[in-house]
Scaffold this motif. Structure first.
Motif, PDB file in Angstrom:
ATOM      1  N   THR A 160      -6.734  16.250  -0.153  1.00 36.42           N
ATOM      2  CA  THR A 160      -7.023  15.144  -1.059  1.00 36.42           C
ATOM      3  C   THR A 160      -5.767  14.288  -1.205  1.00 36.42           C
ATOM      4  O   THR A 160      -4.793  14.456  -0.475  1.00 36.42           O
ATOM      5  CB  THR A 160      -7.528  15.690  -2.410  1.00 36.42           C
ATOM      6  OG1 THR A 160      -8.057  14.627  -3.190  1.00 36.42           O
ATOM      7  CG2 THR A 160      -6.436  16.429  -3.176  1.00 36.42           C
ATOM      8  N   GLY A 161      -5.776  13.347  -2.136  1.00 30.09           N
ATOM      9  CA  GLY A 161      -4.603  12.523  -2.328  1.00 30.09           C
ATOM     10  C   GLY A 161      -4.880  11.265  -3.116  1.00 30.09           C
ATOM     11  O   GLY A 161      -5.917  11.121  -3.780  1.00 30.09           O
ATOM     12  N   GLU A 165      -3.342   5.295   8.299  1.00 34.93           N
ATOM     13  CA  GLU A 165      -4.801   5.331   8.266  1.00 34.93           C
ATOM     14  C   GLU A 165      -5.296   6.730   8.625  1.00 34.93           C
ATOM     15  O   GLU A 165      -4.541   7.582   9.079  1.00 34.93           O
ATOM     16  CB  GLU A 165      -5.378   4.314   9.249  1.00 34.93           C
ATOM     17  CG  GLU A 165      -5.070   2.863   8.896  1.00 34.93           C
ATOM     18  CD  GLU A 165      -5.539   1.896   9.974  1.00 34.93           C
ATOM     19  OE1 GLU A 165      -6.492   1.152   9.736  1.00 34.93           O
ATOM     20  OE2 GLU A 165      -4.918   1.905  11.072  1.00 34.93           O
ATOM     21  N   GLY A 166      -6.592   6.938   8.437  1.00 33.01           N
ATOM     22  CA  GLY A 166      -7.196   8.225   8.747  1.00 33.01           C
ATOM     23  C   GLY A 166      -6.985   9.220   7.628  1.00 33.01           C
ATOM     24  O   GLY A 166      -7.184   8.913   6.452  1.00 33.01           O
ATOM     25  N   CYS A 167      -6.528  10.449   7.985  1.00 35.35           N
ATOM     26  CA  CYS A 167      -6.432  11.550   7.031  1.00 35.35           C
ATOM     27  C   CYS A 167      -5.147  11.439   6.227  1.00 35.35           C
ATOM     28  O   CYS A 167      -4.192  12.208   6.421  1.00 35.35           O
ATOM     29  CB  CYS A 167      -6.472  12.879   7.767  1.00 35.35           C
ATOM     30  SG  CYS A 167      -7.905  13.128   8.816  1.00 35.35           S
ATOM     31  N   VAL A 168      -5.115  10.503   5.318  1.00 29.45           N
ATOM     32  CA  VAL A 168      -3.924  10.253   4.519  1.00 29.45           C
ATOM     33  C   VAL A 168      -4.357   9.790   3.134  1.00 29.45           C
ATOM     34  O   VAL A 168      -5.424   9.205   2.966  1.00 29.45           O
ATOM     35  CB  VAL A 168      -3.030   9.184   5.207  1.00 29.45           C
ATOM     36  CG1 VAL A 168      -3.735   7.835   5.247  1.00 29.45           C
ATOM     37  CG2 VAL A 168      -1.673   9.052   4.532  1.00 29.45           C
ATOM     38  N   GLY A 169      -3.532  10.064   2.123  1.00 32.95           N
ATOM     39  CA  GLY A 169      -3.819   9.587   0.785  1.00 32.95           C
ATOM     40  C   GLY A 169      -5.209   9.968   0.317  1.00 32.95           C
ATOM     41  O   GLY A 169      -5.655  11.111   0.475  1.00 32.95           O
ATOM     42  N   ALA A 170      -5.913   9.006  -0.252  1.00 34.34           N
ATOM     43  CA  ALA A 170      -7.259   9.246  -0.777  1.00 34.34           C
ATOM     44  C   ALA A 170      -8.274   9.534   0.308  1.00 34.34           C
ATOM     45  O   ALA A 170      -9.411   9.914   0.006  1.00 34.34           O
ATOM     46  CB  ALA A 170      -7.707   8.046  -1.608  1.00 34.34           C
ATOM     47  N   GLY A 171      -7.902   9.371   1.569  1.00 37.34           N
ATOM     48  CA  GLY A 171      -8.798   9.671   2.684  1.00 37.34           C
ATOM     49  C   GLY A 171      -8.565  11.021   3.323  1.00 37.34           C
ATOM     50  O   GLY A 171      -9.222  11.359   4.309  1.00 37.34           O
ATOM     51  N   THR A 172      -7.662  11.831   2.767  1.00 40.49           N
ATOM     52  CA  THR A 172      -7.295  13.097   3.399  1.00 40.49           C
ATOM     53  C   THR A 172      -8.502  13.995   3.608  1.00 40.49           C
ATOM     54  O   THR A 172      -8.612  14.661   4.639  1.00 40.49           O
ATOM     55  CB  THR A 172      -6.224  13.820   2.552  1.00 40.49           C
ATOM     56  OG1 THR A 172      -5.094  12.957   2.396  1.00 40.49           O
ATOM     57  CG2 THR A 172      -5.791  15.114   3.194  1.00 40.49           C
ATOM     58  N   GLY A 173      -9.420  14.031   2.640  1.00 43.55           N
ATOM     59  CA  GLY A 173     -10.550  14.949   2.730  1.00 43.55           C
ATOM     60  C   GLY A 173     -11.904  14.296   2.888  1.00 43.55           C
ATOM     61  O   GLY A 173     -12.925  14.974   2.741  1.00 43.55           O
ATOM     62  N   VAL A 180       0.857  -1.192   0.000  1.00 40.72           N
ATOM     63  CA  VAL A 180       0.000   0.000   0.000  1.00 40.72           C
ATOM     64  C   VAL A 180       0.887   1.233   0.000  1.00 40.72           C
ATOM     65  O   VAL A 180       1.886   1.307   0.734  1.00 40.72           O
ATOM     66  CB  VAL A 180      -0.936   0.031   1.225  1.00 40.72           C
ATOM     67  CG1 VAL A 180      -1.714   1.352   1.280  1.00 40.72           C
ATOM     68  CG2 VAL A 180      -1.918  -1.134   1.184  1.00 40.72           C
ATOM     69  N   GLY A 181       0.518   2.217  -0.839  1.00 39.13           N
ATOM     70  CA  GLY A 181       1.227   3.488  -0.871  1.00 39.13           C
ATOM     71  C   GLY A 181       0.251   4.651  -0.861  1.00 39.13           C
ATOM     72  O   GLY A 181      -0.870   4.538  -1.372  1.00 39.13           O
ATOM     73  N   HIS A 182       0.647   5.746  -0.249  1.00 38.15           N
ATOM     74  CA  HIS A 182      -0.179   6.960  -0.190  1.00 38.15           C
ATOM     75  C   HIS A 182       0.604   8.155  -0.705  1.00 38.15           C
ATOM     76  O   HIS A 182       1.813   8.266  -0.471  1.00 38.15           O
ATOM     77  CB  HIS A 182      -0.579   7.304   1.252  1.00 38.15           C
ATOM     78  CG  HIS A 182      -1.390   6.290   1.969  1.00 38.15           C
ATOM     79  ND1 HIS A 182      -2.659   5.921   1.577  1.00 38.15           N
ATOM     80  CD2 HIS A 182      -1.128   5.581   3.113  1.00 38.15           C
ATOM     81  CE1 HIS A 182      -3.142   5.025   2.443  1.00 38.15           C
ATOM     82  NE2 HIS A 182      -2.232   4.807   3.376  1.00 38.15           N
ATOM     83  N   THR A 183      -0.088   9.081  -1.351  1.00 39.29           N
ATOM     84  CA  THR A 183       0.392  10.437  -1.561  1.00 39.29           C
ATOM     85  C   THR A 183      -0.672  11.377  -1.012  1.00 39.29           C
ATOM     86  O   THR A 183      -1.839  11.290  -1.417  1.00 39.29           O
ATOM     87  CB  THR A 183       0.634  10.752  -3.043  1.00 39.29           C
ATOM     88  OG1 THR A 183       1.590   9.832  -3.571  1.00 39.29           O
ATOM     89  CG2 THR A 183       1.150  12.171  -3.218  1.00 39.29           C
ATOM     90  N   THR A 184      -0.284  12.246  -0.103  1.00 41.48           N
ATOM     91  CA  THR A 184      -1.223  13.173   0.520  1.00 41.48           C
ATOM     92  C   THR A 184      -1.006  14.569  -0.039  1.00 41.48           C
ATOM     93  O   THR A 184       0.136  15.054  -0.081  1.00 41.48           O
ATOM     94  CB  THR A 184      -1.033  13.177   2.047  1.00 41.48           C
ATOM     95  OG1 THR A 184      -1.317  11.867   2.548  1.00 41.48           O
ATOM     96  CG2 THR A 184      -1.948  14.183   2.720  1.00 41.48           C
TER      97      THR A 184
END
Length: 345
Positions: free
Chosen positions: A50-51, A162-170, A37-41
């Motif tokens: 967003t992300g 988890e939480g406010c990160v990646g595609a879940g930031t907003g 799993v990878g995130h960009t915030t």
């Protein structure tokens, strides 16, 4: 600005245990061997929240993995889903982002796939979305190819953020600030022990329900108002190393959407609710028979429920676009029995 309000913790740290099945070592989708799993915030401290979140399975370069998509409600933009439906094969990582950025993200995944398969002439990126427009200026479409490639190329094992990160930031869900959440289960199926992992991008309406106990935002956050629109969509990714064909994976994906009801989802007409399920088992072996799927169904339901709770419990209060605020779920970390001042079942 973010109001962090102290360290956030996962559901189990609050004594909220979903079901009797054991989790994997990390209680995450990355417990399925090889899944990354990878995130960009993207967070400018003001109007952009967003992300991108990328789920990268192993074995894609060998012709793809058995997979299925279940559409609980099709009010969404899941690029690439019809070919998965038709062929029962996943050819790309699963990338999640914001609604109006999904098309640029799909083009970026195409760049990624073309770089890995220089002789290929056809590619099927699978890119999903939820609408984070309550907290982010969605019309600016800020997601670039570099954001997507960074999430893909930076994907790792270990416990995902988890939480406010990646595609879940907003994102918001059930009246509160939400985001990305994950969980896993170990279960015996078809004569062997397997892992089922889930990752969710939570952004849907309803009343938060924790192990059967309603937790309305207006009752637990004095003076708050429910975000409008009250969330609109959920993307769920289910991974397993159980040997399953596309038809059986479709049965798992349906249960993933069913599990949203456990946490109080309203399943509104404008909510795009999708689940994607894939198997990383080596090809050629016999699939788990239908008569032996019940333990896997239970594992999916429990893992998705806990992933959704983690997406909320790990999120922080956020003020974003146009000064709008989504409040984090309040809880008392010292209480292991009644974290919301109410008994859990």
């Amino acid at each position: 600005m973010h109001a962090h309000g102290g360290e956030r913790v996962r559901a189990r740290s609050l004594g909220v245990v979903v079901g009797a099945l054991p989790t994997g070592p990390l209680n995450a989708i990355t417990d399925v061997p090889g899944v990354l799993v990878g995130h960009t915030t993207v967070d400018d401290g003001a109007d952009l929240r967003t992300g991108v979140t990328a789920i990268v399975p192993p074995g894609l370069d060998g012709g793809g993995l058995p997979a299925a998509v279940h559409t609980g409600n099709g009010y969404g933009k899941l690029v690439g889903s019809t070919q998965v439906d038709e062929l029962g094969v996943l050819e790309s990582p699963v990338v999640l982002t914001a609604t109006l950025s999904v098309f640029r993200a799909a083009d970026a995944v195409l760049t990624y796939l073309m770089g890995r398969r220089p002789d290929g002439v056809s590619f099927n990126p699978l890119v999903g979305e939820t609408n984070d427009g309550f907290l982010s200026d969605i019309r600016r479409r800020p997601i670039t190819e570099r954001h997507v490639l960074d999430a893909l190329e930076g994907a790792t094992g270990g416990l995902p953020a988890e939480g406010c990160v990646g595609a879940g930031t907003g994102t918001t869900a059930l009246g509160f600030k939400a985001g990305i959440g994950t969980s896993s289960r170990r279960v015996a199926a078809g004569g062997t022990e397997v892992t089922v992992g889930a990752l969710a991008q939570a952004n849907f309406g309803g009343v938060l329900t924790v192990r059967g106990v309603p937790v309305p935002v207006e009752e637990v956050v004095p003076g708050s108002r429910r975000p409008e629109p009250p969330g609109n969509s959920c993307m769920i990714v289910v991974a397993t190393d159980a040997p399953l064909d596309a038809r059986r994976l479709g049965r798992l994906a349906r249960r993933a959407v069913f599990a949203m009801g456990r946490v109080g989802a309203s399943y509104a007409q404008g909510s795009g609710d999708y689940a994607i399920a894939f198997s990383t088992a080596p090809p050629g072996g016999p699939a788990v028979p239908d008569a032996a799927l019940d333990p896997l169904f239970a594992a999916v339901m429990d893992a998705v429920e806990e992933a959704l709770l983690n997406s909320l419990f790990m999120a922080t209060t956020t003020t974003g676009f146009a000064g709008r605020t989504a409040h984090a779920v309040p809880y008392d970390r010292r209480s292991q029995v009644t974290p919301f001042g109410r008994p859990c079942r």
